[in-house]
Design a protein around this motif. Structure first.
Motif, short mmCIF file in Angstrom:
data_model
loop_
_atom_site.label_atom_id
_atom_site.label_comp_id
_atom_site.label_asym_id
_atom_site.label_seq_id
_atom_site.Cartn_x
_atom_site.Cartn_y
_atom_site.Cartn_z
N PRO A 131 -71.03 39.37 26.31
CA PRO A 131 -69.94 39.28 25.33
C PRO A 131 -69.65 37.82 24.95
O PRO A 131 -69.45 36.98 25.82
CB PRO A 131 -68.75 39.89 26.07
CG PRO A 131 -69.36 40.78 27.11
CD PRO A 131 -70.62 40.07 27.53
N VAL A 132 -69.67 37.55 23.65
CA VAL A 132 -69.40 36.21 23.14
C VAL A 132 -68.20 36.30 22.20
O VAL A 132 -68.25 37.00 21.18
CB VAL A 132 -70.61 35.63 22.38
CG1 VAL A 132 -70.28 34.21 21.90
CG2 VAL A 132 -71.84 35.60 23.27
N VAL A 133 -67.12 35.62 22.55
CA VAL A 133 -65.91 35.59 21.74
C VAL A 133 -65.98 34.38 20.82
O VAL A 133 -66.22 33.26 21.28
CB VAL A 133 -64.65 35.52 22.62
CG1 VAL A 133 -63.39 35.59 21.76
CG2 VAL A 133 -64.64 36.66 23.66
N VAL A 134 -65.78 34.62 19.52
CA VAL A 134 -65.91 33.57 18.52
C VAL A 134 -64.70 33.60 17.59
O VAL A 134 -63.99 34.61 17.51
CB VAL A 134 -67.20 33.73 17.70
CG1 VAL A 134 -68.43 33.64 18.57
CG2 VAL A 134 -67.19 35.05 16.92
N PRO A 135 -64.44 32.51 16.87
CA PRO A 135 -63.36 32.55 15.87
C PRO A 135 -63.66 33.57 14.79
O PRO A 135 -64.82 33.83 14.46
CB PRO A 135 -63.35 31.13 15.30
CG PRO A 135 -64.08 30.29 16.30
CD PRO A 135 -65.08 31.19 16.94
N ALA A 136 -62.60 34.17 14.25
CA ALA A 136 -62.77 35.11 13.15
C ALA A 136 -63.56 34.45 12.03
O ALA A 136 -63.29 33.31 11.63
CB ALA A 136 -61.40 35.55 12.63
N GLY A 137 -64.58 35.13 11.53
CA GLY A 137 -65.47 34.58 10.52
C GLY A 137 -66.77 34.06 11.08
O GLY A 137 -67.69 33.73 10.33
N GLY A 138 -66.89 33.99 12.42
CA GLY A 138 -68.10 33.47 13.02
C GLY A 138 -69.04 34.53 13.55
O GLY A 138 -70.15 34.21 14.00
N ALA A 139 -68.63 35.81 13.49
CA ALA A 139 -69.44 36.85 14.13
C ALA A 139 -70.77 37.07 13.42
O ALA A 139 -71.80 37.31 14.08
CB ALA A 139 -68.65 38.15 14.17
N ASP A 140 -70.79 37.01 12.09
CA ASP A 140 -72.04 37.29 11.36
C ASP A 140 -73.15 36.33 11.74
O ASP A 140 -74.32 36.72 11.84
CB ASP A 140 -71.79 37.24 9.85
CG ASP A 140 -71.02 38.45 9.34
OD1 ASP A 140 -70.87 39.42 10.11
OD2 ASP A 140 -70.57 38.41 8.18
N LEU A 141 -72.82 35.06 11.95
CA LEU A 141 -73.83 34.07 12.33
C LEU A 141 -74.53 34.50 13.62
O LEU A 141 -75.76 34.49 13.70
CB LEU A 141 -73.17 32.70 12.52
CG LEU A 141 -74.08 31.61 13.10
CD1 LEU A 141 -75.16 31.21 12.12
CD2 LEU A 141 -73.24 30.39 13.51
N LEU A 142 -73.76 34.90 14.62
CA LEU A 142 -74.36 35.28 15.89
C LEU A 142 -75.10 36.60 15.79
O LEU A 142 -76.19 36.76 16.37
CB LEU A 142 -73.29 35.34 16.98
CG LEU A 142 -73.05 34.01 17.71
CD1 LEU A 142 -72.38 33.00 16.79
CD2 LEU A 142 -72.22 34.21 18.97
N ARG A 143 -74.56 37.54 15.06
CA ARG A 143 -75.24 38.84 14.93
C ARG A 143 -76.58 38.69 14.22
O ARG A 143 -77.54 39.36 14.57
CB ARG A 143 -74.32 39.82 14.20
CG ARG A 143 -73.13 40.27 15.05
CD ARG A 143 -72.14 41.07 14.25
NE ARG A 143 -71.01 41.51 15.08
CZ ARG A 143 -69.78 41.70 14.64
NH1 ARG A 143 -69.50 41.51 13.34
NH2 ARG A 143 -68.81 42.08 15.47
#
Length: 263
Positions: A88-100
């Motif tokens: 599980p990687v917690v990121v700032p809102a708006g950063g999830a697409d980059l990691l996915r």
């Protein structure tokens, strides 16, 4: 510098286990949960190289990883890949697409004020004052810090930030705060804390224990500061905290040092 204190030694295995891996990377043992912050585990990233000795690798299965913003020295995709795609990687809102897009399948986006739970661990995103754009043409997801809580423990990880109004009493009572006190070169850009402003942050946060970070671990290619220069921001910070906030204990940990029990 490993385990040195500005004043009031603190050491207890009933507290929080802290390994400082350099820059803004910590492995935190919160008692039943392990959290890795802003993993930067390589010798080089973009134009930066590691100045401190390389750390031993962290646990391969942390309960969670928290990423404060998308700058390359805080959101290093190759370092994250070492932990496996299902961590599980917690990121700032708006950063999830980059990691996915890069194969991570357990990404948790949080805006300031939002929380996520994993067993006894609660992760809450907090405000931060720092640019979060991934240069040169990447997404912008803002920047956050995090409150990390398990029963009996409350830790604040600031990420990169300057002073902000909501910092006064944030997360109180705090057992431990991890606060940036410098940068990665001879000059400090906007959205950062220098040692004096970092001491002001501590005065606002009022933690029991504070550990400085974001100094002396990486520098641009060709920059070769002495060991004394690398240590200087943390030492100045410790003096300032002792002067302004004598109730707060300062632990200055050498990058790459072993686990220390605090708070």
């Amino acid at each position: 510098m490993a385990g040195t204190e500005a004043h009031h030694p603190v050491e207890t295995t009933n507290g929080t286990g802290v390994r400082f891996l350099g820059h803004a990377t910590f492995e935190l043992d919160l008692g039943g949960a392990t959290v890795l912050t802003d993993p930067l585990l390589r010798q080089r990233v973009t134009f930066l190289r590691r100045l401190a000795p390389p750390p031993l690798p962290p646990s391969p299965t942390p309960t969670a990883v928290v990423v404060s913003h998308l700058h390359h020295d805080h959101c290093d995709l190759r370092s994250l890949a070492l932990l496996g795609p299902s961590t599980p990687v917690v990121v700032p809102a708006g950063g999830a697409d980059l990691l996915r897009r890069h194969g991570f399948d357990a990404v948790v986006p949080l805006a300031a004020g939002q929380s996520w739970r994993a067993g006894e661990l609660t992760v809450t995103a907090t405000p931060a004052r720092h640019s979060g754009r991934r240069e040169p043409w990447g997404p912008s997801a803002g920047a956050v810090g995090y409150l990390l809580e398990t029963p009996g423990r409350r830790v604040y990880f600031a990420g990169d930030t300057d002073l902000f109004a909501q910092m006064e009493g944030l997360g109180a009572p705090l057992d431990l705060a991890l606060v940036p006190v410098g940068g990665w070169g001879p000059r400090l850009g906007p959205g950062h804390l220098d040692p004096v402003r970092a001491a002001e942050a501590v005065a606002r946060l009022r933690p029991r224990v504070v550990v400085p970070m974001h100094y002396g671990s990486f520098g641009p290619l060709g920059y070769r500061p002495s060991a004394a220069t690398r240590r200087a921001p943390a030492q100045e910070f410790a003096r300032e905290v002792h002067r302004r906030s004598p109730a707060t204990h300062v632990r200055v940990l050498a990058p790459g040092s072993g686990r220390t029990w605090v708070a």
